[in-house]
Design a protein around this motif. Structure first.
Motif, PDB file in Angstrom:
ATOM      1  N   SER A 151      -3.649  -1.184  -3.062  1.00 20.58           N
ATOM      2  CA  SER A 151      -2.860  -2.213  -2.377  1.00 20.58           C
ATOM      3  C   SER A 151      -3.662  -2.892  -1.262  1.00 20.58           C
ATOM      4  N   PHE A 178       4.852   5.034  -7.327  1.00 20.19           N
ATOM      5  CA  PHE A 178       5.954   4.065  -7.330  1.00 20.19           C
ATOM      6  C   PHE A 178       7.089   4.450  -8.298  1.00 20.19           C
ATOM      7  N   LYS A 229       9.177   7.555  -5.725  1.00 20.59           N
ATOM      8  CA  LYS A 229       8.805   7.353  -4.316  1.00 20.59           C
ATOM      9  C   LYS A 229       9.249   8.555  -3.471  1.00 20.59           C
ATOM     10  N   ILE A 277       5.211   0.285   0.270  1.00 19.42           N
ATOM     11  CA  ILE A 277       4.101   0.689   1.144  1.00 19.42           C
ATOM     12  C   ILE A 277       3.422  -0.598   1.602  1.00 19.42           C
ATOM     13  N   PRO A 278       2.639  -0.634   2.649  1.00 21.23           N
ATOM     14  CA  PRO A 278       2.353   0.489   3.526  1.00 21.23           C
ATOM     15  C   PRO A 278       3.442   0.701   4.568  1.00 21.23           C
ATOM     16  N   GLU A 287       5.728  -3.211   6.975  1.00 18.26           N
ATOM     17  CA  GLU A 287       5.122  -4.537   6.761  1.00 18.26           C
ATOM     18  C   GLU A 287       3.709  -4.559   7.364  1.00 18.26           C
ATOM     19  N   SER A 288       2.749  -4.808   6.463  1.00 17.65           N
ATOM     20  CA  SER A 288       1.346  -4.609   6.848  1.00 17.65           C
ATOM     21  C   SER A 288       0.917  -5.381   8.101  1.00 17.65           C
TER      22      SER A 288
HETATM   23  N1  LIG Z   1       4.917  -7.823   2.633  1.00 19.11           N
HETATM   24  C1  LIG Z   1       4.622  -6.428   2.402  1.00 19.11           C
HETATM   25  C2  LIG Z   1       4.211  -6.253   0.953  1.00 19.11           C
HETATM   26  C3  LIG Z   1       4.086  -4.791   0.569  1.00 19.11           C
HETATM   27  C4  LIG Z   1       4.057  -4.595  -0.942  1.00 19.11           C
HETATM   28  O1  LIG Z   1       4.232  -5.531  -1.740  1.00 19.11           O
HETATM   29  N2  LIG Z   1       3.832  -3.352  -1.361  1.00 19.11           N
HETATM   30  C5  LIG Z   1       3.828  -3.010  -2.759  1.00 19.11           C
HETATM   31  C6  LIG Z   1       2.479  -2.455  -3.185  1.00 19.11           C
HETATM   32  S1  LIG Z   1       1.217  -3.674  -3.065  1.00 19.11           S
HETATM   33  C7  LIG Z   1       4.853  -1.898  -3.008  1.00 19.11           C
HETATM   34  O2  LIG Z   1       4.985  -0.977  -2.243  1.00 19.11           O
HETATM   35  N3  LIG Z   1       5.600  -1.980  -4.098  1.00 19.11           N
HETATM   36  C8  LIG Z   1       6.586  -0.998  -4.421  1.00 19.11           C
HETATM   37  C9  LIG Z   1       7.079  -1.121  -5.808  1.00 19.11           C
HETATM   38  O3  LIG Z   1       6.438  -1.845  -6.592  1.00 19.11           O
HETATM   39  O4  LIG Z   1       8.086  -0.504  -6.121  1.00 19.11           O
HETATM   40  C10 LIG Z   1       3.542  -5.986   3.398  1.00 19.11           C
HETATM   41  O5  LIG Z   1       2.820  -6.835   3.917  1.00 19.11           O
HETATM   42  O6  LIG Z   1       3.459  -4.783   3.682  1.00 19.11           O
END
Ligand SMILES: N[C@@H](CCC(=O)N[C@@H](CS)C(=O)NCC(=O)O)C(=O)O
Length: 219
Positions: free
Chosen positions: A13, A37, A40, A54-55, A66-67
């Motif tokens: 990620s 995923f 979780k 995540i993260p 939120e990153s």
């Molecule tokens: N806007 C969020 C995006 C975070 C995000 O998209 N995380 C994805 C992994 S890249 C995730 O955890 N997905 C969970 C899932 O697919 O169920 C950030 O900046 O942290």
């Protein structure tokens, strides 16, 4: 008391990589927990009940989600080393603007480049290059988006460069041919900043990860 820092992450990620870079820039030790995923962890579901993504950084038991919000939290919480956001309000607003631009564009358009098909695939490729050129324009002749040092915008963008090989291979184009200065910047970040070199997986590993997801798409 020593701070307890736990990062809930997924190694591929770009958002998680941002946090790892910020933690390394500040010289902070932390425990990294890889999430699955499909199943979780309860810590993730409790810590980020809204997005379940995540993260998440858990600092002494308190979750931050939120990153970019996490990177900012780290920057403000540990201000004595490697400042990432400028203190001048105008300069800060500019960094936040570009980080927001990256968040609104790169992941979603990039996903249409590596995962998409047909007519939209061609449109996405054009949009993607346009965005990168825009970012290259903002970089200008600076060493980093942050000027002489890595800053907030560098941390926001550089993780996505570990996906460049995947975008290029799936999209059949060369980012270096379109945006040579941006590619030099990415190489500079990896060469000169250990925080970046350690946080970014090898582009071939990312490609393997993406191919796996594509295989699952077609099942
Ligand atoms: N806007 C969020 C995006 C975070 C995000 O998209 N995380 C994805 C992994 S890249 C995730 O955890 N997905 C969970 C899932 O697919 O169920 C950030 O900046 O942290």
């Amino acid at each position: 008391m020593k701070d307890e820092l736990i990062l809930l992450d997924c190694w591929a990620s770009s958002y998680g990589m941002r946090v790892k870079i910020a933690l390394a820039e500040k010289g902070l030790e932390y425990e990294c927990r890889e999430e699955n995923f499909q199943e979780k962890s309860s810590l993730l579901l409790e810590s980020n009940p809204i997005h379940k993504a995540i993260p998440v950084l858990v600092h002494n038991g308190k979750p931050i989600c939120e990153s970019l919000n996490i990177v900012r939290y780290i920057d403000e919480g540990w201000p004595n080393k490697s400042p990432l956001l400028p203190s001048d309000p105008y300069e800060k607003s500019q960094s936040l603007f570009w980080a927001d631009y990256i968040d609104k564009k790169i992941y979603s358009i990039g996903k249409r480049v590596w995962r998409g098909k047909g007519e939209d695939h061609e449109i996405a490729k054009k949009e993607f290059i346009e965005c990168l050129k825009m970012l290259e324009g903002e970089l200008g002749n600076k060493s980093y988006f942050g000027g002489e040092n890595v800053g907030f915008v560098d941390v926001a963008l550089v993780p996505f460069t570990s996906w460049f090989y995947t975008y290029e291979t799936r999209g059949n184009f060369s980012i270096e041919a379109e945006c040579p200065k941006l590619v030099s910047w990415a190489n500079r970040c990896i060469r000169d900043r250990e925080s970046v070199a350690k946080a970014l997986p090898h582009p071939q590993e990312i490609y393997g990860y993406a191919l796996n997801l594509l295989r699952n798409d077609s099942k």
